[in-house]
Design an enzyme around this catalytic site. Structure first.
Site, PDB file in Angstrom:
ATOM      1  N   SER A 139       0.800  -1.219   0.000  1.00 19.98           N
ATOM      2  CA  SER A 139       0.000   0.000   0.000  1.00 19.98           C
ATOM      3  C   SER A 139       0.836   1.274   0.000  1.00 19.98           C
ATOM      4  CB  SER A 139      -0.937   0.010   1.212  1.00 19.98           C
ATOM      5  OG  SER A 139      -1.799  -1.091   1.174  1.00 19.98           O
ATOM      6  N   HIS A 141       0.274   4.401   4.245  1.00 22.98           N
ATOM      7  CA  HIS A 141      -0.344   5.122   3.134  1.00 22.98           C
ATOM      8  C   HIS A 141       0.190   6.547   3.043  1.00 22.98           C
ATOM      9  CE1 HIS A 141      -4.163   2.375   3.620  1.00 22.98           C
ATOM     10  NE2 HIS A 141      -3.081   1.709   3.283  1.00 22.98           N
TER      11      HIS A 141
END
EC number: 3.4.21.105
Length: 318
Positions: free
Chosen positions: A178, A230
């Site tokens: 991610s 993220h």
């Protein structure tokens, strides 16, 4: 998406098919064939198969109330859903195979985990979600900018996400691509901003991209999701986009009429963004690594930052 217990989310003519709706294709620029992104997808799939082979659920699960999922897969079957609802291996297997774990990175000097964790996934659902996102985001960038620049953004963004995750989430393991995926999103945004004049539908492109980024970051505030990976990946990719994805501006309009092709130059604001982004990137990664290996806890320096990864509500706790 990333979970802090288990997850983390040749050339050809430019006139050929291009799925970038917003980009002005009349410039005659080189259009690359994408092979790196498909190769990364295959590598992630292969690693997941290897992890499940090592996991060998039937051999390690005992007890009448504990049964592997999809037992017909034999040693490739999944852990019980109560242990891993994403249809994947155990946390101990992920840790053994290179998951990000703060104590091992800092106290056992296993810094390589900052990179290996981005090739591991908590389960088949986690894997498929990330790989579909990678195909959707990465192929377009590789077609326009080539495998070297996209590969650098992917790897360095993954590293940036791992560093920020390790600084703020030190009581659990983390895996997933991610951080690297958000790095590609960040690079798409900075590429749009630094190459603003060559886009045919500027406002639509910006609104669409910001909406996608906002939704994904908001989802990262749910429980068990490592939003720091993220955010760290996004910020790293955002800076790298200004450095690696810049295009000439002056003479662009003239090139569309096959004149003044040799007069393309970079504008002053592109030089400024390049320098600022390069400095911020180097300083940020350096400071982050120094703090990490000194054993610093980011939560002590930012009391409210934990809300960025999980925001408590009446429906769940963090």
């Amino acid at each position: 998406m990333a979970n802090r217990d288990m997850e983390r989310g040749g050339k050809r003519n430019r006139g050929a098919n291009n799925n970038n709706y917003f980009y002005d294709e009349s410039s005659g620029e080189t259009h690359w064939t994408s092979w790196l992104i498909p190769a990364i997808v295959v590598a992630n799939l292969a690693v997941f198969v290897a992890v499940m082979f090592v996991n060998d659920c039937p051999k390690k699960i005992t007890g009448a109330n504990k049964e592997c999922v999809a037992k017909f897969l034999r040693r490739f079957s999944f852990q019980p859903l109560k242990e891993n609802p994403l249809f994947g291996p155990s946390s101990s297997t992920l840790e053994k195979m290179g998951a990000l774990e703060w104590r091992k990175v800092v106290h056992e000097h296993q810094g390589w985990r900052l990179l290996t964790c981005m090739w591991l996934h908590a389960g088949i659902i986690h894997l498929l979600t990330n790989m579909l996102s990678l195909i959707f985001i990465g192929i377009r960038l590789e077609q326009q900018f080539g495998f070297i620049r996209v590969g650098v953004i992917y790897l360095v963004s993954g590293l940036g996400g791992s560093i920020l995750s390790s600084l703020f989430l030190q009581e659990s393991i983390s895996v997933g691509a991610s951080g690297a995926l958000f790095g590609l999103l960040g690079a798409m945004l900075s590429e749009l901003l630094t190459n603003w004049t060559i886009y045919a539908n500027k406002a639509a492109a910006l609104i669409t991209l910001l909406f996608i980024i906002a939704i994904n970051l908001a989802l990262g505030m749910l429980p068990r999701v490592d939003n720091f990976a993220h955010i760290g990946g996004f910020l790293t990719g955002f800076c790298l986009g200004f450095v690696l994805l810049v295009r000439p501006q002056y003479g662009w309009e003239a090139s569309r009429t096959n004149t003044a092709r040799n007069k393309r130059k970079y504008s002053m604001y592109q030089y400024v963004l390049f320098i600022v982004a390069a400095v911020v990137l180097v300083v940020g990664l350096t400071v982050g690594l120094v703090m990490l290996f000194k054993g610093e806890n980011g939560n002590k320096h930012c009391k409210w930052c934990h809300y960025l990864s999980c925001f408590p509500t009446s429906k769940w706790t963090c």
